[in-house]
Design an enzyme around this catalytic site. Structure first.
Site, PDB file in Angstrom:
ATOM      1  N   ASP A 130       7.521   9.015  -0.674  1.00 57.40           N
ATOM      2  CA  ASP A 130       6.576   9.092   0.197  1.00 57.40           C
ATOM      3  C   ASP A 130       5.393   8.094   0.162  1.00 57.40           C
ATOM      4  OD1 ASP A 130       4.631   9.250   2.496  1.00 57.40           O
ATOM      5  OD2 ASP A 130       4.462  11.438   2.153  1.00 57.40           O
ATOM      6  N   ASP A 338       3.392   2.864   4.720  1.00 61.08           N
ATOM      7  CA  ASP A 338       4.245   3.562   4.568  1.00 61.08           C
ATOM      8  C   ASP A 338       6.147   4.039   4.372  1.00 61.08           C
ATOM      9  OD1 ASP A 338       4.871   6.504   4.578  1.00 61.08           O
ATOM     10  OD2 ASP A 338       4.031   7.874   6.177  1.00 61.08           O
TER      11      ASP A 338
END
Length: 540
Positions: A130, A338
């Site tokens: 992440d 992201d």
């Protein structure tokens, strides 16, 4: 000894430096100007007073003069500076089990994961990757965690692990006095363990526990003979309690935050001198690579990361959006890059223009599939997808990011029946460049120079003698993204992996489904919620 600014290490007594500068005036005379600069010791009372003044009264943690911590912190900074002067120890680092990332589909919300080893003796964990958050955490001393049994997940061949600090010879509890334990003044004692809590803006979704120092096992080198194994001290969250959709199986074995914060793994590796302050992710539909220290190739395209409202994240600025070379007016926006979001989300006004132009140019019949909530879907009857218009984002200096695969295919019992544009709208001015835009690229997060880099790649191993090839093998035909279940609520916002729900193993769909065939489109939607940026809060 090193001399830096007030926040840096300064092992000198208090000094005043004076510079004398002669300035010739109009009459030929020389006027003398004096400029002085006061140097303060890193842990001096004067610097403490300045720190309190600048922080609005919050007292920074200064070690007691001449204490063991006093010397330890000075020495630690000196050692880090020496490593910086010498350069990184390794060109590239990757998890000790290999650089490969994988996406296991429905069980884990379609996110990309990698196996890492932590502790002594080492224990393996399958963690989500992440770039939208900072902390590495794993299930630990579980009071409330997701199931770890292999029988709960259809694509898992072994049980997942739970971390126990007492089983690791190299683990240490982080005390409240540690400089990365924010809010230490609220602890009952500086020696108390530092608790953490990561809150996500999704229906009571969080992870909490204690901060632990331990060893992350990494490797460097291409062949078995040349490979070197590295034991890197890092900080991680002992996640004893998860809530919300974490309990449904998204990141059941933990999450590796790759963000810009001081507590992220790339930060620890670069500050310790193991690698350059950079990393790369190269993702394909079901596999990929991760490398720490990778700054890409000289010919890669780049765009700077932008500061945004005190948010310490990978934000880029898109100057215009284009369909098949036709660039649309007033389609500039900022976006979070992201890896924890499967699809790309654009601000609503930009989305409407881009999707509308895509619809105008495509030679296919618009169609709504049962249970599907994508706005731009199309029906076709041939065996292969029709040619779709290309999409591109233009950054500063006319750097174009061409989307390799802007659609996903929908299959029925007799084969392909349609496809959808894999982009969704979101409220606000900030979009999200998700994983589907990463496909086919080596994405470089160069934190040292604060820029994003990208170059075409088939995601081969950087550590072999040939290096990572820079062009995809074969023709790049659109491939389906089996992720239609990951959608947003109307006007929803892209979310980080902790906010993505786990689709159930059984669906209520009929005969229309995504590839692979067992994953059906249903009226049930993945739990995507309007999200704010994730923040990391330490309560000590």
């Amino acid at each position: 000894m090193g001399v830096t600014t007030m926040s840096g290490v300064l092992a000198l007594p208090l000094l005043v430096m004076v510079a004398v500068v002669g300035i010739e005036n109009g009459g030929g005379a020389v006027a003398v100007e004096l400029f002085s600069s006061k140097l303060m010791h890193r842990f001096s009372d004067e610097l403490k007073a300045v720190s309190v003044s600048r922080s609005g009264g919050e007292v920074a943690r200064f070690p007691r003069k001449w204490s063991s911590e006093y010397y330890r912190r000075l020495l630690s900074s000196d050692l880090q500076r020496q490593k910086v002067k010498l350069g990184p120890q390794f060109d590239y680092l990757f998890p000790s089990q290999g650089s490969t990332t994988l996406s296991t589909g429905d069980d884990y919300g379609w996110l990309h994961y990698t196996w890492i080893d932590i502790g002594t003796p080492n224990v393996s964990f399958l963690v989500a990757l992440d770039t939208g958050s900072d902390l590495l955490w794993v299930p630990c001393d579980c009071m409330q965690c997701a199931p770890l049994s292999a029988s709960y997940y259809s694509n898992l061949g072994k049980d997942l692990s739970e971390y126990n600090p007492s089983d690791s010879n190299t683990s240490k509890v982080v005390p409240c006095s540690h400089h990365l334990c924010e809010g230490g003044s609220s602890c009952k004692s500086p020696k108390d363990p530092c608790p953490y809590r990561v809150n996500y803006d999704t229906a009571d979704t969080s992870t909490s526990g204690l901060l632990i120092e331990d060893i992350l096992h990494l490797a460097s080198g291409g062949t078995a003979a040349s490979k070197k194994f590295v034991r890197a001290p890092i900080m991680l969250g002992c996640g004893s309690k998860q809530s919300g959709i974490y309990l449904s199986g998204v990141a059941p074995d933990g999450l590796m935050g790759l963000g810009l914060g001081n507590i992220s793994v790339p930060s620890f590796l670069s500050k310790a001198g193991f690698s350059r302050n950079s990393f790369s992710l190269c993702l394909k539909e079901d596999t990929g690579r991760i490398f720490f220290g990778d700054q890409g190739i000289p010919s890669q395209h780049t765009t700077p990361f932008l500061p945004f409202d005190d948010i310490n994240a990978y934000i880029v600025g898109v100057e215009t959006s284009c369909v098949e070379g036709y660039c649309l007016e007033k389609t500039n926006f900022k976006a979070l890059v992201d890896s924890g979001t499967s699809f790309t989300f654009l601000p609503d006004a930009v989305y409407q223009k881009l999707a509308g132009e895509f619809d105008r140019q495509i030679n296919a019949t618009k169609f709504s599939f049962e249970g599907d909530q994508w706005q731009y879907c199309y029906k076709f009857s041939s065996e292969e997808l029709p040619k779709t218009p290309s999409l591109s984002l233009k950054f500063s200096a006319n750097n174009s990011f061409v989307v390799m695969n802007p659609v996903f295919a929908i299959y029925g019992s007799q084969g392909a029946v349609g496809f959808c544009l894999a982009i969704q709208p979101t409220n606000g001015d900030i979009g999200t460049i998700g994983q589907n835009f990463f496909i086919g690229y080596r994405m470089v997060f160069d934190r040292e120079n604060m820029k994003l880099g990208w170059s075409h790649s088939n995601c081969e191993d950087l550590t072999d003698e040939k290096g990572m090839p820079m062009t995809p093998s074969g023709s790049a035909s659109p491939k389906p993204l089996p992720t239609t279940q990951q959608q947003s609520k109307p006007n929803g916002r892209a979310v980080a992996p902790a906010e993505a729900g786990r689709a159930p193993s059984k669906s209520t769909a009929t005969s229309v489904f995504l590839v692979p065939g067992q994953f059906y489109i249903s009226e049930m939607m993945l739990i995507f919620w309007p999200a704010a940026y994730i923040f990391l809060a330490f309560y000590c």
